[in-house]
Design a protein around this motif. Structure first.
Motif, PDB file in Angstrom:
ATOM      1  N   TYR A 230       0.826  -1.192  -0.036  1.00 31.60           N
ATOM      2  CA  TYR A 230      -0.078   0.163  -0.173  1.00 31.60           C
ATOM      3  C   TYR A 230       0.809   1.127  -0.136  1.00 31.60           C
ATOM      4  O   TYR A 230       1.666   1.334   0.921  1.00 31.60           O
ATOM      5  CB  TYR A 230      -0.938   0.034   1.125  1.00 31.60           C
ATOM      6  N   VAL A 231       0.725   2.132  -0.996  1.00 33.82           N
ATOM      7  CA  VAL A 231       1.249   3.475  -1.247  1.00 33.82           C
ATOM      8  C   VAL A 231       0.412   4.502  -1.478  1.00 33.82           C
ATOM      9  O   VAL A 231      -0.483   4.211  -2.083  1.00 33.82           O
ATOM     10  CB  VAL A 231       2.386   3.286  -2.186  1.00 33.82           C
ATOM     11  N   PRO A 232       0.892   5.821  -1.392  1.00 35.58           N
ATOM     12  CA  PRO A 232       0.034   6.851  -2.014  1.00 35.58           C
ATOM     13  C   PRO A 232       0.271   6.826  -3.601  1.00 35.58           C
ATOM     14  O   PRO A 232       1.387   6.957  -3.928  1.00 35.58           O
ATOM     15  CB  PRO A 232       0.492   7.999  -1.207  1.00 35.58           C
ATOM     16  N   LEU A 233      -0.659   6.888  -4.168  1.00 36.24           N
ATOM     17  CA  LEU A 233      -0.595   7.144  -5.651  1.00 36.24           C
ATOM     18  C   LEU A 233      -0.809   8.615  -6.019  1.00 36.24           C
ATOM     19  O   LEU A 233      -1.371   9.123  -5.351  1.00 36.24           O
ATOM     20  CB  LEU A 233      -1.674   6.418  -6.558  1.00 36.24           C
ATOM     21  N   PRO A 234       0.147   9.169  -6.721  1.00 36.68           N
ATOM     22  CA  PRO A 234       0.132  10.734  -7.092  1.00 36.68           C
ATOM     23  C   PRO A 234      -1.136  11.029  -7.502  1.00 36.68           C
ATOM     24  O   PRO A 234      -1.817  10.500  -8.428  1.00 36.68           O
ATOM     25  CB  PRO A 234       1.122  10.704  -8.171  1.00 36.68           C
ATOM     26  N   GLY A 235      -1.618  12.117  -6.847  1.00 33.84           N
ATOM     27  CA  GLY A 235      -3.015  12.638  -7.069  1.00 33.84           C
ATOM     28  C   GLY A 235      -4.252  12.043  -6.239  1.00 33.84           C
ATOM     29  O   GLY A 235      -5.253  12.518  -6.411  1.00 33.84           O
ATOM     30  N   TYR A 236      -3.726  11.159  -5.472  1.00 37.13           N
ATOM     31  CA  TYR A 236      -4.850  10.387  -4.844  1.00 37.13           C
ATOM     32  C   TYR A 236      -4.762  10.579  -3.290  1.00 37.13           C
ATOM     33  O   TYR A 236      -3.657  10.667  -2.722  1.00 37.13           O
ATOM     34  CB  TYR A 236      -4.955   8.880  -5.160  1.00 37.13           C
TER      35      TYR A 236
ATOM     36  N   GLN B 140       5.579   6.377 -12.820  1.00 31.72           N
ATOM     37  CA  GLN B 140       5.311   7.705 -12.054  1.00 31.72           C
ATOM     38  C   GLN B 140       5.087   7.297 -10.488  1.00 31.72           C
ATOM     39  O   GLN B 140       5.553   7.968  -9.577  1.00 31.72           O
ATOM     40  CB  GLN B 140       4.107   8.584 -12.521  1.00 31.72           C
ATOM     41  N   THR B 141       4.233   6.515 -10.251  1.00 26.84           N
ATOM     42  CA  THR B 141       3.967   5.860  -8.751  1.00 26.84           C
ATOM     43  C   THR B 141       5.378   5.300  -8.328  1.00 26.84           C
ATOM     44  O   THR B 141       5.551   5.721  -6.818  1.00 26.84           O
ATOM     45  CB  THR B 141       2.998   4.777  -8.729  1.00 26.84           C
TER      46      THR B 141
ATOM     47  N   PHE C 228       9.361   5.788  -4.321  1.00 28.00           N
ATOM     48  CA  PHE C 228      10.679   5.385  -4.080  1.00 28.00           C
ATOM     49  C   PHE C 228      12.091   6.071  -4.541  1.00 28.00           C
ATOM     50  O   PHE C 228      13.098   5.657  -4.112  1.00 28.00           O
ATOM     51  CB  PHE C 228      10.982   3.870  -4.417  1.00 28.00           C
ATOM     52  N   GLY C 229      11.776   7.187  -5.045  1.00 23.91           N
ATOM     53  CA  GLY C 229      12.644   8.216  -5.624  1.00 23.91           C
ATOM     54  C   GLY C 229      13.621   7.370  -6.918  1.00 23.91           C
ATOM     55  O   GLY C 229      14.843   7.816  -6.796  1.00 23.91           O
TER      56      GLY C 229
END
Length: 155
Positions: free
Chosen positions: A20-26, A54-55, A60-61
């Protein structure tokens, strides 16, 4: 996969699909494997692969320079193109609920030991997950990827 042609080395990183990670824009955490879906459904720039890329970078950079999208048939074709792969199966696999293309299930049994796998069996080996965890599946996927590499460079 990262490849350094100067030192002739490579490395592989697998990301668990259920992480589980934050998705860009969500606003909420979602499983990382949903990034591809949202990129496709919302017709984002680059589609599913672009949003997945992008995610990964967002969380993770790790900037990704290239990607490949391979479906099940493509995977089987790659394995078959190199003549199959030899896999050391560490323990017997018994999956009573291996998913079939028609959304049913079947029994999958793979014995422990050295097993020659064609594309169909290799796909089942890397996809099964009822006998262990996501980490076990990631190890099997890396094992098959390395075997494909070894076979391809020896041809």
């Amino acid at each position: 996969v990262t490849i350094d042609p100067i030192s002739k080395t490579a490395a592989m990183l697998s990301i668990p699909r259920d992480l589980y990670v934050p998705l860009p824009g969500y606003n909420e955490l979602q499983r990382i494997n949903t990034a591809y879906f949202w990129g496709e459904v919302n017709e984002l720039p680059g589609g599913g692969p672009g949003f997945a890329e992008q995610t990964v970078t967002y969380n993770f950079g790790i900037p990704l320079q290239r990607y490949a999208v391979i479906d099940f048939e493509g995977f089987k074709g790659i394995v078959n193109a190199v003549g199959g792969v030899e896999i050391d199966v560490p323990q017997e696999i018994v999956d009573y609920e291996y998913p079939t293309p028609d959304y049913g299930t079947e029994l999958l049994q793979i014995p422990a030991g050295r097993v020659h796998m064609d594309g169909d069996l290799a796909l089942k080996y890397v996809r099964t997950r009822h006998g262990d965890s996501d980490f076990g599946r990631l190890q099997r996927q890396q094992q098959v990827m390395l075997s494909i590499r070894d076979k391809a460079v020896s041809l």
